[in-house]
Design a protein around this motif. Structure first.
Motif, PDB file in Angstrom:
ATOM      1  N   VAL A 148       0.889  -1.166   0.000  1.00  0.00           N
ATOM      2  CA  VAL A 148       0.000   0.000   0.000  1.00  0.00           C
ATOM      3  C   VAL A 148       0.922   1.209   0.000  1.00  0.00           C
ATOM      4  O   VAL A 148       1.547   1.530   1.016  1.00  0.00           O
ATOM      5  CB  VAL A 148      -0.927   0.035   1.236  1.00  0.00           C
ATOM      6  CG1 VAL A 148      -1.763   1.312   1.212  1.00  0.00           C
ATOM      7  CG2 VAL A 148      -1.824  -1.189   1.274  1.00  0.00           C
ATOM      8  N   ASN A 149       1.041   1.835  -1.157  1.00  0.00           N
ATOM      9  CA  ASN A 149       1.970   2.960  -1.285  1.00  0.00           C
ATOM     10  C   ASN A 149       1.240   4.276  -1.047  1.00  0.00           C
ATOM     11  O   ASN A 149       0.428   4.714  -1.851  1.00  0.00           O
ATOM     12  CB  ASN A 149       2.621   2.958  -2.674  1.00  0.00           C
ATOM     13  CG  ASN A 149       3.904   3.776  -2.696  1.00  0.00           C
ATOM     14  OD1 ASN A 149       4.010   4.799  -2.014  1.00  0.00           O
ATOM     15  ND2 ASN A 149       4.877   3.336  -3.482  1.00  0.00           N
ATOM     16  N   LYS A 150       1.559   4.915   0.066  1.00  0.00           N
ATOM     17  CA  LYS A 150       0.928   6.177   0.440  1.00  0.00           C
ATOM     18  C   LYS A 150       1.885   7.353   0.206  1.00  0.00           C
ATOM     19  O   LYS A 150       1.709   8.445   0.768  1.00  0.00           O
ATOM     20  CB  LYS A 150       0.502   6.141   1.914  1.00  0.00           C
ATOM     21  CG  LYS A 150      -0.608   5.133   2.203  1.00  0.00           C
ATOM     22  CD  LYS A 150      -1.007   5.158   3.674  1.00  0.00           C
ATOM     23  CE  LYS A 150      -2.150   4.199   3.950  1.00  0.00           C
ATOM     24  NZ  LYS A 150      -3.409   4.616   3.281  1.00  0.00           N
ATOM     25  N   ALA A 151       2.896   7.143  -0.620  1.00  0.00           N
ATOM     26  CA  ALA A 151       3.870   8.191  -0.916  1.00  0.00           C
ATOM     27  C   ALA A 151       3.388   9.073  -2.057  1.00  0.00           C
ATOM     28  O   ALA A 151       2.461   8.717  -2.799  1.00  0.00           O
ATOM     29  CB  ALA A 151       5.213   7.563  -1.264  1.00  0.00           C
ATOM     30  N   SER A 152       4.036  10.218  -2.221  1.00  0.00           N
ATOM     31  CA  SER A 152       3.681  11.147  -3.295  1.00  0.00           C
ATOM     32  C   SER A 152       4.883  12.025  -3.627  1.00  0.00           C
ATOM     33  O   SER A 152       5.623  12.451  -2.726  1.00  0.00           O
ATOM     34  CB  SER A 152       2.499  12.028  -2.879  1.00  0.00           C
ATOM     35  OG  SER A 152       2.119  12.905  -3.920  1.00  0.00           O
ATOM     36  N   SER A 153       5.082  12.296  -4.903  1.00  0.00           N
ATOM     37  CA  SER A 153       6.225  13.092  -5.349  1.00  0.00           C
ATOM     38  C   SER A 153       6.189  14.512  -4.790  1.00  0.00           C
ATOM     39  O   SER A 153       5.123  15.116  -4.663  1.00  0.00           O
ATOM     40  CB  SER A 153       6.257  13.148  -6.880  1.00  0.00           C
ATOM     41  OG  SER A 153       6.442  11.862  -7.426  1.00  0.00           O
ATOM     42  N   GLY A 154       7.373  15.007  -4.463  1.00  0.00           N
ATOM     43  CA  GLY A 154       7.513  16.392  -4.030  1.00  0.00           C
ATOM     44  C   GLY A 154       7.084  16.678  -2.609  1.00  0.00           C
ATOM     45  O   GLY A 154       7.002  17.844  -2.207  1.00  0.00           O
ATOM     46  N   THR A 155       6.833  15.642  -1.829  1.00  0.00           N
ATOM     47  CA  THR A 155       6.303  15.861  -0.485  1.00  0.00           C
ATOM     48  C   THR A 155       7.399  15.860   0.577  1.00  0.00           C
ATOM     49  O   THR A 155       8.540  15.450   0.337  1.00  0.00           O
ATOM     50  CB  THR A 155       5.264  14.792  -0.127  1.00  0.00           C
ATOM     51  OG1 THR A 155       5.843  13.491  -0.295  1.00  0.00           O
ATOM     52  CG2 THR A 155       4.070  14.904  -1.045  1.00  0.00           C
ATOM     53  N   LEU A 156       7.015  16.319   1.767  1.00  0.00           N
ATOM     54  CA  LEU A 156       7.907  16.393   2.910  1.00  0.00           C
ATOM     55  C   LEU A 156       7.451  15.408   3.979  1.00  0.00           C
ATOM     56  O   LEU A 156       6.450  14.702   3.815  1.00  0.00           O
ATOM     57  CB  LEU A 156       7.919  17.810   3.483  1.00  0.00           C
ATOM     58  CG  LEU A 156       8.212  18.957   2.508  1.00  0.00           C
ATOM     59  CD1 LEU A 156       8.069  20.301   3.217  1.00  0.00           C
ATOM     60  CD2 LEU A 156       9.600  18.807   1.906  1.00  0.00           C
ATOM     61  N   VAL A 157       8.163  15.395   5.080  1.00  0.00           N
ATOM     62  CA  VAL A 157       7.802  14.517   6.190  1.00  0.00           C
ATOM     63  C   VAL A 157       6.410  14.856   6.725  1.00  0.00           C
ATOM     64  O   VAL A 157       5.709  13.994   7.250  1.00  0.00           O
ATOM     65  CB  VAL A 157       8.864  14.612   7.315  1.00  0.00           C
ATOM     66  CG1 VAL A 157       8.890  15.995   7.938  1.00  0.00           C
ATOM     67  CG2 VAL A 157       8.630  13.545   8.375  1.00  0.00           C
TER      68      VAL A 157
END
Length: 241
Positions: free
Chosen positions: A97-106
Motif C-alpha cells: 500500500v503505497n501512500k507516498a507522493s512526489s515532491g512531499t515532505l515529512v
C-alpha cells in the motif's frame, strides 16, 4: 615498608574498581565502545511472517518512494523489484500500500500515517530528500520521531524500516548529510530498523550519475541497486534466529 604500603594501596584500588558498576567495554573498529550504549536490535514481528505467509506493507515518502525516474515504476520500481526478490526467497508476496507522493515532505507522511491499518506488518519510511531545503536537521528529527510514534500507535505490531535515500549529483548534497544523520539517530533512538541505502551508492559523481535518471531520482539500475540492498538486509534479518 614503603613498597609494602604501595602494594596494599594498589590491591585495594583494584578491589574497589572491580566491585564498582563500571560499564563493560568492547573494542570497536573506531575505538572503545561501552556495551551499555550498544543498541539492541528490536525483535522483528511483522516481516518474519513472510517465511510462512504473505504480509501487508505500507510505504510512506516522496518521489523516490514512488520510484520516480524508473522507466516503468510498476515494473522496475524498487518496491516491485523487492517484492519479486523476496517472493523468490520465501514463496510469499508482499501486499503493498503505497501512500507516498512526489515532491512531499515529512509533514505529508505525518498525515498519511494516520491512515495505516492496525493489521499492517511492515512500514517503510522513505522521505527526507526534499526536507533538506525546508528544515534544519533538528527540526526534521522532531517530525521524524513524531512520525514513528504515530506509526506505532496505528500499527503496534508493525516493523518499521527507515530508509536513507540515495545521494544526488548536486553541490548542495551536504545539506542532506544532516538529514541522513537525523534519520540514523532517530531510528536508533526509537528502536526502528535502519536501511541506509545512501551508503550503497557510489560517491564518485560520474559513477553516481550513471545510476540516476536526472541527477536526483534513480534510474532502473539505481532502483535495482536500492532494491538489492534492502533485500539483502531484510533476508539477513528475517533468517536471523
Amino acid at each position: 615498608m614503603r613498597k609494602i604500603f604501595l602494594y596494599l594501596l594498589f590491591a585495594t584500588l583494584v578491589f574497589f574498581l572491580g566491585n564498582c558498576s563500571i560499564p563493560e567495554t568492547v573494542q570497536a573498529e573506531q575505538g572503545i565502545v561501552t556495551t551499555a550504549k550498544v543498541t539492541k536490535v528490536r525483535p522483528l514481528t511483522g516481516i518474519k511472517k513472510l517465511q510462512k505467509d504473505k504480509i501487508k506493507a505500507v510505504i510512506l515518502g516522496d518521489s523516490i518512494a514512488v520510484s520516480q525516474g524508473a522507466s516503468d515504476p510498476l515494473e522496475t520500481g524498487w518496491d516491485r523489484v523487492l517484492r519479486q526478490s523476496l517472493s523468490k526467497e520465501y514463496s510469499n508476496n508482499i501486499l503493498w500500500v503505497n501512500k507516498a507522493s512526489s515532491g512531499t515532505l515529512v509533514d505529508y507522511c505525518l498525515t498519511r500515517a494516520t491512515e495505516i491499518k492496525s493489521n499492517t506488518d511492515v512500514v517503510f519510511i522513505c522521505v527526507g530528500r526534499n526536507d533538506r531545503n525546508y528544515y534544519k536537521p533538528y527540526q526534521f528529527s522532531k517530525k521524524y520521531q513524531q512520525l514513528i510514534r504515530i506509526i506505532k500507535r496505528e500499527a503496534p505490531n508493525a516493523d518499521i524500516f527507515c530508509i536513507v535515500e540515495p545521494p544526488m549529483v548536486s553541490a548542495d548534497e551536504s545539506l542532506f548529510l544532516g538529514i541522513r544523520r537525523a534519520i540514523i539517530n532517530v531510528s536508533d533512538k526509537t528502536g526502528a530498523n535502519l536501511l541506509d541505502v545512501w551508503s550503497a551508492f557510489p560517491k564518485n559523481q560520474r559513477a553516481l550519475g550513471k545510476l540516476l535518471q536526472d541527477g536526483l531520482h534513480p534510474n532502473d539500475k539505481g532502483y535495482k541497486l536500492m532494491s538489492d540492498y534492502i533485500n539483502n538486509r531484510l533476508v539477513r534479518l528475517i533468517n536471523k534466529i
